[in-house]
Motif scaffolding. Structure first.
Motif, PDB file in Angstrom:
ATOM      1  N   GLY A  96       0.814  -1.203   0.000  1.00  0.00           N
ATOM      2  CA  GLY A  96       0.000   0.000   0.000  1.00  0.00           C
ATOM      3  C   GLY A  96       0.848   1.253   0.000  1.00  0.00           C
ATOM      4  N   GLN A  97       1.896   1.245   0.822  1.00  0.00           N
ATOM      5  CA  GLN A  97       2.802   2.395   0.874  1.00  0.00           C
ATOM      6  C   GLN A  97       3.507   2.613  -0.465  1.00  0.00           C
ATOM      7  N   LYS A  98       3.779   1.516  -1.172  1.00  0.00           N
ATOM      8  CA  LYS A  98       4.456   1.583  -2.464  1.00  0.00           C
ATOM      9  C   LYS A  98       3.520   2.073  -3.575  1.00  0.00           C
ATOM     10  N   GLY A  99       2.216   2.040  -3.309  1.00  0.00           N
ATOM     11  CA  GLY A  99       1.258   2.460  -4.318  1.00  0.00           C
ATOM     12  C   GLY A  99       0.767   1.336  -5.204  1.00  0.00           C
ATOM     13  N   ILE A 100       1.027   0.094  -4.791  1.00  0.00           N
ATOM     14  CA  ILE A 100       0.556  -1.070  -5.557  1.00  0.00           C
ATOM     15  C   ILE A 100      -0.929  -1.282  -5.263  1.00  0.00           C
ATOM     16  N   LYS A 101      -1.728  -1.383  -6.296  1.00  0.00           N
ATOM     17  CA  LYS A 101      -3.177  -1.523  -6.134  1.00  0.00           C
ATOM     18  C   LYS A 101      -3.676  -2.952  -6.325  1.00  0.00           C
ATOM     19  N   SER A 102      -2.878  -3.808  -6.964  1.00  0.00           N
ATOM     20  CA  SER A 102      -3.335  -5.158  -7.325  1.00  0.00           C
ATOM     21  C   SER A 102      -2.422  -6.192  -6.686  1.00  0.00           C
ATOM     22  N   VAL A 103      -3.053  -7.149  -5.969  1.00  0.00           N
ATOM     23  CA  VAL A 103      -2.271  -8.105  -5.183  1.00  0.00           C
ATOM     24  C   VAL A 103      -2.900  -9.493  -5.296  1.00  0.00           C
ATOM     25  N   ILE A 104      -2.041 -10.503  -5.328  1.00  0.00           N
ATOM     26  CA  ILE A 104      -2.472 -11.903  -5.183  1.00  0.00           C
ATOM     27  C   ILE A 104      -1.819 -12.428  -3.914  1.00  0.00           C
ATOM     28  N   ILE A 105      -2.629 -12.910  -2.968  1.00  0.00           N
ATOM     29  CA  ILE A 105      -2.094 -13.438  -1.707  1.00  0.00           C
ATOM     30  C   ILE A 105      -2.191 -14.955  -1.744  1.00  0.00           C
ATOM     31  N   ILE A 106      -1.064 -15.589  -1.959  1.00  0.00           N
ATOM     32  CA  ILE A 106      -0.998 -17.047  -2.045  1.00  0.00           C
ATOM     33  C   ILE A 106      -1.073 -17.677  -0.657  1.00  0.00           C
ATOM     34  N   SER A 107      -0.524 -17.002   0.316  1.00  0.00           N
ATOM     35  CA  SER A 107      -0.309 -17.546   1.661  1.00  0.00           C
ATOM     36  C   SER A 107      -1.582 -18.143   2.257  1.00  0.00           C
ATOM     37  N   ALA A 108      -1.416 -19.271   2.964  1.00  0.00           N
ATOM     38  CA  ALA A 108      -2.506 -19.907   3.700  1.00  0.00           C
ATOM     39  C   ALA A 108      -2.388 -19.545   5.178  1.00  0.00           C
ATOM     40  N   GLY A 109      -3.342 -20.044   5.974  1.00  0.00           N
ATOM     41  CA  GLY A 109      -3.315 -19.779   7.408  1.00  0.00           C
ATOM     42  C   GLY A 109      -4.286 -18.703   7.824  1.00  0.00           C
ATOM     43  N   TYR A 110      -5.408 -18.617   7.118  1.00  0.00           N
ATOM     44  CA  TYR A 110      -6.396 -17.582   7.417  1.00  0.00           C
ATOM     45  C   TYR A 110      -7.698 -18.223   7.905  1.00  0.00           C
ATOM     46  N   LYS A 111      -8.842 -17.801   7.399  1.00  0.00           N
ATOM     47  CA  LYS A 111     -10.094 -18.264   8.011  1.00  0.00           C
ATOM     48  C   LYS A 111     -10.269 -19.770   7.916  1.00  0.00           C
ATOM     49  N   GLU A 112      -9.538 -20.408   7.012  1.00  0.00           N
ATOM     50  CA  GLU A 112      -9.654 -21.867   6.875  1.00  0.00           C
ATOM     51  C   GLU A 112      -9.083 -22.610   8.080  1.00  0.00           C
ATOM     52  N   VAL A 113      -8.317 -21.883   8.944  1.00  0.00           N
ATOM     53  CA  VAL A 113      -7.730 -22.547  10.120  1.00  0.00           C
ATOM     54  C   VAL A 113      -8.417 -22.154  11.421  1.00  0.00           C
ATOM     55  N   GLY A 114      -9.432 -21.282  11.355  1.00  0.00           N
ATOM     56  CA  GLY A 114     -10.162 -20.960  12.571  1.00  0.00           C
ATOM     57  C   GLY A 114     -10.180 -19.478  12.910  1.00  0.00           C
ATOM     58  N   GLU A 115     -10.530 -19.188  14.163  1.00  0.00           N
ATOM     59  CA  GLU A 115     -10.767 -17.828  14.611  1.00  0.00           C
ATOM     60  C   GLU A 115      -9.542 -16.933  14.472  1.00  0.00           C
ATOM     61  N   ALA A 116      -8.372 -17.446  14.845  1.00  0.00           N
ATOM     62  CA  ALA A 116      -7.159 -16.630  14.750  1.00  0.00           C
ATOM     63  C   ALA A 116      -6.866 -16.268  13.296  1.00  0.00           C
ATOM     64  N   GLY A 117      -7.062 -17.228  12.413  1.00  0.00           N
ATOM     65  CA  GLY A 117      -6.856 -16.970  10.992  1.00  0.00           C
ATOM     66  C   GLY A 117      -7.854 -15.975  10.439  1.00  0.00           C
ATOM     67  N   LEU A 118      -9.087 -16.046  10.931  1.00  0.00           N
ATOM     68  CA  LEU A 118     -10.117 -15.107  10.487  1.00  0.00           C
ATOM     69  C   LEU A 118      -9.743 -13.672  10.859  1.00  0.00           C
ATOM     70  N   LYS A 119      -9.163 -13.499  12.032  1.00  0.00           N
ATOM     71  CA  LYS A 119      -8.723 -12.164  12.454  1.00  0.00           C
ATOM     72  C   LYS A 119      -7.606 -11.661  11.551  1.00  0.00           C
ATOM     73  N   ARG A 120      -6.676 -12.558  11.189  1.00  0.00           N
ATOM     74  CA  ARG A 120      -5.597 -12.155  10.281  1.00  0.00           C
ATOM     75  C   ARG A 120      -6.157 -11.758   8.914  1.00  0.00           C
ATOM     76  N   GLU A 121      -7.192 -12.483   8.479  1.00  0.00           N
ATOM     77  CA  GLU A 121      -7.814 -12.181   7.188  1.00  0.00           C
ATOM     78  C   GLU A 121      -8.498 -10.819   7.223  1.00  0.00           C
ATOM     79  N   GLN A 122      -9.169 -10.519   8.333  1.00  0.00           N
ATOM     80  CA  GLN A 122      -9.831  -9.224   8.474  1.00  0.00           C
ATOM     81  C   GLN A 122      -8.811  -8.094   8.446  1.00  0.00           C
ATOM     82  N   GLN A 123      -7.629  -8.361   8.982  1.00  0.00           N
ATOM     83  CA  GLN A 123      -6.555  -7.374   8.966  1.00  0.00           C
ATOM     84  C   GLN A 123      -6.143  -7.041   7.528  1.00  0.00           C
ATOM     85  N   LEU A 124      -6.079  -8.071   6.688  1.00  0.00           N
ATOM     86  CA  LEU A 124      -5.748  -7.852   5.278  1.00  0.00           C
ATOM     87  C   LEU A 124      -6.793  -6.976   4.599  1.00  0.00           C
ATOM     88  N   ILE A 125      -8.064  -7.252   4.882  1.00  0.00           N
ATOM     89  CA  ILE A 125      -9.155  -6.493   4.269  1.00  0.00           C
ATOM     90  C   ILE A 125      -9.062  -5.022   4.668  1.00  0.00           C
TER      91      ILE A 125
END
Length: 712
Positions: A96-125
């Protein structure tokens, strides 16, 4: 801030056509996801600049690496994040700081792993919204664009697919790899290939709109594990089909729902998530597929050949048995055999041996070589009654398989009619099949698959693509009165609303209510019966009794005051015996209806699609026969009619076996009104009208019983 849909479309264009890409979190370790994504981008001959970003490496694959994405000296169009989920948000912040508008996030470990992952996903949003960024993922395989002006393989798939005109979207990354392998073996090409993972930001809806405008995409395929917003998917599909004419084929897993709890109403117990999905997809024009093979069988027919203008086909075969099998499959699928003209018959008679069958299906005989096939195929193409040609081949010792395959591909060029093939066997015909597939001639192992694919294309182009959906204007709706009545029945947190109050609300929406009234004493019941006229029906009214018949709480055909009084005593006695703690409000006295068919109408609130309507055979056997159909509300008149036509009950209503035709128009009207009620009052969780008495044609219908369950 831009409107989100517009923003995502603009950023998607950059995702698929970037001039520069940063792989954030890559490394030099072969066989790891971060390494293989960079390797695939380079191997695909990406037409742009690649920037490896790695805190530990100075160079990767001979390319200078940067510690952080903000260190890249030039502008970056697309960032691909492959850091662990615990730090991925920091990399996204830097994007975001670099001014990049388009991103693909390959990384796993988000809502598919439970509540903690869901919080990390919300942080991305939250970070994405802060910088007007859009991202695909997380937890995805990546994105592939085969366009020659880009050639982007931003994935960790094993191989980049061939270029083609099929766009493929998938919620499952693992399925993507299997699909790519399957497609490679059959030379199926893709325009765009997208794994969208958790769809935390960019969803399948956004991707549908993008592919709608993508000139390189002719057919859209999608694999879904869940439908999070069925209404939005339906609206998007309608828009895509209406504006672009592109078919949408969806494979959705989860056809069974083992965890579904028993519902309190007939409608609730009969309506499963999968039936709702079927109904919603069909209404939106989406073609639902049962498996990968069926999806690609149909997709190739859409992508490779012109659409047929009728259901009439010509079958060309070198063996009688397969010709008969294909004929059976065609007829059972709803296709028809074309009737050859005298000119076509004369051409076939001249070109084929005397032992050949020159009627449809045409049997060119087992010793046929390419010349006979060519003559028969060309004659079929030229016949005005033929809309499509099926070519069947079985490998005989003298069959020049490869030549026939090449000639089929050649003769198909420039034709306005489709040609489908089935070279039966495996080893002997393998090279011929390969020739067909390389030349984009649809090939099918089974004749049933060939006929199904033809019918899918024909039906879409004739009945779906150019269809204009129009919701009807309904008169005699008293919305304000309905609101007052609904507020009244919701007091004290009541969820189950019995018959009398439900019918009052239904009446405000113009549904035909019975003559009758609630009685609180036996004498009052007699007065009501004498006012509306004998014979009458009496039914127990109680917030605690849902299924009145189960407690013997219904008495029919009461023809006198004495019978009404006796029935009053029996109903109370039966109800108290069955449910001693039940509070009985009174008995509902209504006019007895004779000579009618009984059907059921219902509402069920689906968490994804919203209000769903049910139609089917009514009475006490509805859950036994389960002759029901579904529709997502509100309905157009055509959609309501289709609900009727999908059931066996429809034949009865039309007057099967000498029975009187019933008032079908009144059922359609009742469905439309019920659908509008469901759309206007989201607090209705379930509603049953069972039975709805349908009278003879022109005489309407009457509510027999109704009850409602509200959300609490």
């Amino acid at each position: 801030m831009k409107e989100l849909r517009q923003l995502r479309q603009e950023n998607l264009e950059t995702i698929f056509h970037p001039k520069s890409v940063a792989i954030v979190g890559t490394n030099n370790v072969k066989g790891t996801v971060p390494h293989d994504i960079l390797y695939n981008i380079l191997k695909a001959d990406f037409n742009g600049i690649v920037y490896p970003v790695s805190p530990r490496e100075k160079s990767i694959k001979g390319i200078k690496a940067y510690k952080y994405v903000v260190d890249v000296p030039d502008d970056v169009d697309l960032a691909i994040l492959v850091f662990p989920s615990s730090v991925c948000h920091m990399a996204l912040e830097q994007c975001g700081q670099k001014g990049i508008k388009s991103v693909i996030i390959i990384s796993a470990g988000y809502k598919e792993v439970g509540e903690a992952g869901l919080k990390r996903e919300q942080q991305l949003i939250e970070i994405a919204r802060k910088y007007d960024m859009s991202f695909i993922g997380p937890n995805c395989l990546g994105v592939i664009n085969t366009s020659p002006d880009t050639r982007l393989d931003a994935s960790f798939a094993r191989e980049m697919p061939e270029a083609g005109n099929i766009g493929f979207l998938s919620q499952s990354g693992a399925l993507c790899t299997a699909v790519l392998d399957y497609a490679s073996a059959k030379h199926i090409g893709f325009s765009k290939f997208i794994s969208f993972g958790n769809k935390a930001d960019i969803s399948e809806i956004d991707l549908l709109f993008y592919l709608m405008n993508d000139e390189e995409t002719k057919v859209i395929l999608m694999y879904l594990e869940e439908v999070s917003d069925g209404k939005a998917l339906m609206e998007a599909a309608r828009e895509v089909i209406e504006k672009s004419g592109k078919p949408i084929l969806i494979l959705k897993s989860g056809r069974t729902d083992e965890g579904a709890s028993a519902a309190a109403s007939h409608t609730g117990s009969l309506t499963g998530a999968d039936e709702v999905c079927d109904a919603g997809f069909e209404q939106a024009g989406i073609i639902r597929c049962d498996n990968i093979e069926e999806m690609f069988n149909r997709a190739r027919a859409f992508a490779y050949q012109p659409p047929p203008v009728s259901e009439k086909v010509a079958i060309i075969t070198n063996a009688g048995g397969p010709g008969v099998l294909t004929t059976d499959a065609a007829i059972s699928t709803g296709l028809k055999l074309a009737k050859f003209s005298e000119e076509t018959t004369a051409i076939l008679k001249k070109a084929l041996p005397a032992t050949a069958n020159i009627n449809n299906p045409v049997d060119v005989i087992g010793d046929a070589r390419s010349d006979r096939y060519l003559a028969a195929i060309q004659a079929a193409f030229d016949d005005p009654d033929v809309a499509g040609v099926f070519v069947i081949l079985t490998p005989q010792s003298m069959t020049d398989i490869d030549t026939i395959a090449a000639d089929v591909a050649r003769i198909a060029e420039g034709q306005t009619k489709p040609i489908y093939t089935s070279f039966m066997g495996e080893k002997d015909v393998a090279s011929g099949i390969d020739i067909l597939q390389r030349n984009k001639i649809p090939h099918y192992i089974l004749p049933e698959s060939m006929c199904d694919s033809y019918q899918a294309v024909y039906h879409f182009n004739k009945y779906v693509k150019d269809k204009v959906r129009q919701l009807p204007g309904l008169d005699n709706i008293q919305g304000e009165l309905a609101r007052k009545l609904m507020d009244k029945v919701q007091v004290n947190g009541r969820s189950y609303i019995p018959e009398v109050e439900t019918i009052e609300i239904l009446e405000t929406y113009g549904l035909p209510v019975p003559q009758g009234k609630l009685a609180t004493t036996a004498d009052e019941a007699v007065q009501i019966a004498e006012k509306i006229g004998y014979p009458v029906v009496m039914k127990v009214v109680s917030d605690d009794i849902i299924h009145k018949s189960d407690v013997h709480g219904v008495e029919l055909n009461l023809g006198s005051a004495d019978e009404v009084k006796d029935a009053w005593k029996r109903i109370h006695s039966n109800a108290k015996a069955a449910m001693p703690d039940a509070s009985i409000t009174g008995l509902y006295v209504i006019k007895m209806v004779f000579g009618a068919e009984e059907i059921i109408l219902g509402i069920k609130r689906d968490p994804s699609f919203g209000p769903v309507l049910l139609f089917g055979l009514g009475g006490i056997f509805v859950e036994v026969f389960k002759d029901v159909s579904f529709g997502v509300a509100p309905l157009s008149r055509d959609e309501a009619m289709q609900m009727l036509e999908q059931t066996k009950a429809y034949k009865i209503l039309k007057g099967a076996r000498g029975r009187n035709p019933r008032d079908i128009d009144s059922i359609v009207d009742a469905l439309l009104r019920l659908g509008q009620l469901a759309a206007d009052f989201p607090e209705i969780e379930e509603l049953d009208i069972n039975p709805l008495f349908v009278l003879d044609k022109g005489k309407g219908c009457v509510l027999g019983d109704a009850r409602m369950i509200l959300t609490t």
